[in-house]
Scaffold this active site. Structure first.
Site: not given
Length: 441
Positions: A110, A312
């Site tokens: 992430d 992301t």
């Protein structure tokens, strides 16, 4: 069964809001290390790998795409409640190994958060027991850390330590600090890093997600401290060939991946365009304006322009409510897909380039219906207002995150040819004119 989940946005409220408190004895987990010559030998043998291991390393971590069919956002319309379903929402996650011997977990890699978060063995919440849990007691290299600002100070005999609470839109987790070996993928590239081991997690959203935790890859300003930043820990270890990583999010049937140490030219259909990070924390770049077709929207006037985070960990495109409402009204996507071929592109002006999404990029088609991959996300100043380039954008563009030069690279992603699909208009035409989409997590 039949349960509706919100689009995944694993971002703590107020963008990485975390609060630590010191406690005496509470959550003071026993070290329970087996003091045998075998464990000591194991600890010694993995120490070199944790401090860098092989040099000039490149590792490709395969990512699993979990398509979240049936995800929904609930919006309040003037004339009642309107449910807008986004069939475009997905989650991408891959493997990480922690400890000695290694314990494997599936995590979201992430770029929009700063810490590694894993459920611990001491967590008895259903959200934890439904997933793999880290057991510090069987790791020869684990150390319980007392305070984030003293990242190498172990918990003392009295058990005093910080307990951190991170609040998400629809839940929260509390945990303690642990230091151990962290290895990407199946263990080829490792470093020693601090992370948060959850001792309590709320059922929502954690019990419902298919992955175990989150591996934050933001810039270090969003981490609990420098020793918690996986990006900087990897870079400072000298392990990687280059101080960067690249992300490829595949379409249905394609292998998604994140590559550390270099980027994959064979996954790019154009040259990279580099944009400098304008505010450290997120991988955040400046957007000068937004286009619908060829029409400029005039959204980013002023010296500061607009802020965009390349993220992301967010499954949809996101932006301030008023902008999302404007786009929904302006695009007027017919739910039966009858005007799909007439829809314009959406362009984002970043530097001298226009990064465009075509209707097939921002519209999801499922069971004869079309839905927008957009959601509202209202971030207060100083972090916001903020736009998010989430998964629909990241499937269109291969992205590179360059720590050494603090910049983000964009190239058209090279996808495998997709089979042709036909759009069939059925039933009555209804426009998706949602007044407000509230993104909560």
């Amino acid at each position: 069964q039949g349960q509706q989940l919100e689009p995944i946005l694993l971002r703590p409220r107020s963008m990485q809001h975390a609060q630590a408190r010191s406690v005496r004895g509470l959550f003071a987990m026993p070290l329970r290390f087996v003091r045998s010559s075998l464990i000591c030998a194991l600890a010694a043998s993995v120490a070199a790998a944790a401090d860098g291991g092989s040099r000039n390393a490149v590792i490709v971590v395969p990512l699993v795409r979990h398509r979240k069919l049936g995800l929904s956002q609930v919006a309040q319309q003037r004339q009642g409640r309107h449910r807008h379903k986004s069939h475009q929402a997905s989650e991408y996650y891959g493997q990480v190994s922690v400890g000695s011997p290694p314990q494997s977990f599936m995590v979201v890699y992430d770029t929009g958060s700063g810490n590694l978060l894993l459920p611990s063995r001491e967590c008895s919440s259903e959200a934890c027991t439904n997933h793999k849990r880290f057991d510090a007691g069987v790791s020869a290299t684990a150390a319980q850390i007392a305070f984030a600002d003293k990242p190498e100070t172990p918990v003392g005999a009295d058990g005093t330590r910080d307990v951190v609470t991170i609040t998400f839109g629809t839940g929260e987790m509390s945990g303690v600090y642990v230091r151990d070996n962290v290895c990407l993928g199946q263990g080829n590239v490792c470093c020693k890093a601090n992370f948060v081991a959850a001792t309590e997690e709320s059922d929502e959203p954690f019990s419902l997600v298919p992955f175990d935790g989150i591996l934050g890859l933001s810039l270090p300003q969003m981490a609990e401290g420098p020793h918690f930043s996986m990006v900087d820990r990897l870079v400072n270890s000298g392990t990687l060939k280059e101080s960067l990583f690249g992300v490829f999010f595949g379409n249905e049937g394609e292998q998604s991946e994140i590559t550390f140490g270099e980027y994959r030219r064979d996954l790019m259909a154009s040259e990279l365009y580099w944009a400098p990070v304008t505010e450290k924390g997120y991988w955040q770049v400046e957007m000068k304006d937004m286009l619908v077709g060829k029409e400029r929207m005039g959204l980013c006037s002023g010296a500061d322009h607009c802020k965009v985070a390349v993220d992301t960990g967010t499954s949809l495109l996101a932006g301030p409510s008023e902008v999302v409402e404007m786009l929904i009204d302006k695009l007027a996507v017919e739910e039966d897909c009858s005007n799909f071929n007439d829809l314009p592109s959406i362009g984002f002006v970043v530097g001298r380039e226009v990064l465009r999404l075509e209707p097939e990029d921002y519209i999801s088609q499922h069971s004869g219906s079309c839905t927008l991959g957009l959601m509202s996300l209202d971030i207060p100043p100083p972090r916001g207002p903020l736009f998010i380039f989430g998964d629909p954008f990241l499937r269109k563009y291969y992205t590179v995150y360059d720590r050494a030069n603090v910049r983000v690279g964009f190239a058209l992603a090279k996808h495998a040819p997709q089979p042709a699909t036909s759009l069939i208009s059925v039933g009555h035409r209804r426009s998706l004119r949602v007044r407000s989409l509230n993104a909560t997590h």
